[in-house]
Design an enzyme around this catalytic site. Structure first.
Site, PDB file in Angstrom:
ATOM      1  N   HIS A 164       5.189   6.002  11.480  1.00  0.00           N
ATOM      2  CA  HIS A 164       4.700   5.866  10.110  1.00  0.00           C
ATOM      3  C   HIS A 164       3.729   7.033   9.903  1.00  0.00           C
ATOM      4  CE1 HIS A 164       3.524   4.426   6.325  1.00  0.00           C
ATOM      5  NE2 HIS A 164       3.179   3.185   6.592  1.00  0.00           N
ATOM      6  N   ARG A 221       0.812  -1.219   0.000  1.00  0.00           N
ATOM      7  CA  ARG A 221       0.000   0.000   0.000  1.00  0.00           C
ATOM      8  C   ARG A 221       0.844   1.267   0.000  1.00  0.00           C
ATOM      9  NH1 ARG A 221      -2.265  -4.058   1.944  1.00  0.00           N
ATOM     10  NH2 ARG A 221      -0.546  -4.149   3.423  1.00  0.00           N
ATOM     11  N   THR A 222       1.808   1.358   0.916  1.00  0.00           N
ATOM     12  CA  THR A 222       2.553   2.608   1.067  1.00  0.00           C
ATOM     13  C   THR A 222       3.368   2.925  -0.182  1.00  0.00           C
ATOM     14  OG1 THR A 222       2.683   2.263   3.450  1.00  0.00           O
ATOM     15  CG2 THR A 222       4.196   3.870   2.489  1.00  0.00           C
ATOM     16  N   ARG A 254      11.711   3.827   3.534  1.00  0.00           N
ATOM     17  CA  ARG A 254      11.281   2.902   4.582  1.00  0.00           C
ATOM     18  C   ARG A 254      12.497   2.083   4.971  1.00  0.00           C
ATOM     19  NH1 ARG A 254       5.988  -0.887   4.600  1.00  0.00           N
ATOM     20  NH2 ARG A 254       5.152   1.159   5.207  1.00  0.00           N
ATOM     21  N   LYS A 310      25.748  -5.133  -2.256  1.00  0.00           N
ATOM     22  CA  LYS A 310      27.207  -5.217  -2.375  1.00  0.00           C
ATOM     23  C   LYS A 310      27.904  -4.583  -1.183  1.00  0.00           C
ATOM     24  CE  LYS A 310      26.882  -4.839  -7.417  1.00  0.00           C
ATOM     25  NZ  LYS A 310      27.283  -4.047  -8.621  1.00  0.00           N
TER      26      LYS A 310
END
Length: 312
Positions: free
Chosen positions: A136, A58-59, A108, A86
């Site tokens: 959030h 969703r986000t 995020r 890496k």
């Protein structure tokens, strides 16, 4: 009134006027998503990068849709296919991205404070799309918008947040957002999932689902976040569902017009019964719809742009 912030890192940085201004702006953007051509030139020429170190449906999708509906150039960086695998550090990744002159970086990250770390070091605007167990903010803002639309107000409401409070960044942002706007917040869940500082945030703590939902205007159910738990904090999923799973009989204890909400993804039959999630009082899909509008508003307010109504 303007929005005098370079970044959006958490609800903690916002006052009541900031929140109200964001919600009003988001409400004005909702109309764009109903047009036959869902696009305005508001952020034409701006560049938005999403940088997600954790899974998201969703986000991430709604941020991408929001940016594209505002005509921004959008780049979605998949960490698993980047130089992070890496050994590249977070700050090196961010510095390399900023060298390409983006306007916004949406991140995020599993580490609490990662967006704040970047915001202090980058000229680009940074948006917190969820950091560890911290916050959030855009989820809380879309929750506030959803409730305000349905109830006509945010003050003097009983908002019950139930479930895995200890591991939920949504819970932290929602608690701050609803209390700042004048709601009375109650939380409930197994004692092993309730952090000790909750009462310091001005919320009422319950250990019974029935007590928490009694007289509630809004019921926010939270997902059990097994991926963030170092050890199992309850005997079985069946046991959890028995004591803290919301079903139709619990709704009789709440206000007749109580709203049922969930940030997703749903564990149907565990924290919420399917007939409740899909019932007439459920606002879960409205939350998703409002997520696009809120994220359009945040991108607009952080970067500036031409007015929504400007012709193509």
């Amino acid at each position: 009134m303007g929005f005098d912030h370079k970044d959006l890192l958490g609800i903690a940085q916002l006052n009541q006027d900031d929140i109200r201004f964001i919600l009003d702006t988001a409400a004005s953007f909702k109309e764009v998503s109903t047009r036959p051509i869902k696009k305005v030139p508001t952020l034409r020429g701006r560049t938005v990068i999403t940088l997600f170190y954790e899974p998201s449906t969703r986000t991430r999708t709604s941020f991408e849709i929001a940016a594209k509906r505002l005509s921004a150039d959008t780049i979605n960086l998949t960490v698993a296919a980047s130089s992070v695998v890496k050994g590249e550090t977070l700050i090196d990744t961010a510095n390399n991205l900023e060298a390409m002159q983006p306007d916004v970086i949406i991140i995020r990250h599993p580490a609490s404070g990662a967006p704040h770390f970047l915001a202090e070091r980058l000229k680009s605007s940074v948006i917190n799309a969820g950091d560890g167990l911290h916050e959030h903010p855009t989820q809380a803002l879309l929750d506030l918008l959803t409730v305000r639309e349905a109830k006509g107000r945010l003050d003097d409401l009983k908002v019950s947040i139930i479930g895995d409070i200890a591991h939920s960044r949504v819970a932290r942002s929602d608690i701050q957002g609803f209390t700042k706007m004048g709601s009375r917040v109650t939380v409930a869940g197994p004692q092993t999932m309730l952090p000790p500082y909750l009462e310091e945030l001005g919320v009422k703590v319950c250990f019974s689902l029935a007590e928490a939902v009694a007289g509630a205007d809004v019921i926010m159910m939270l997902r059990i976040q097994l991926e963030r738990q170092a050890q199992t904090l309850f005997p079985t999923l069946r046991e959890y569902s028995r004591y803290f799973g919301l079903n139709a009989s619990h709704l009789q204890l709440a206000q007749p017009d109580a709203l049922i909400m969930h940030p997703g993804p749903l564990n149907r039959g565990v924290e919420i019964a399917p007939e409740v999630a899909d019932g007439p009082q459920s606002m879960i899909l409205e939350q998703v719809t409002n997520g696009v509008a809120v994220r359009m508003a945040i991108l607009y307010l952080l970067t500036g742009g031409i007015q929504v109504g400007t012709p193509h």
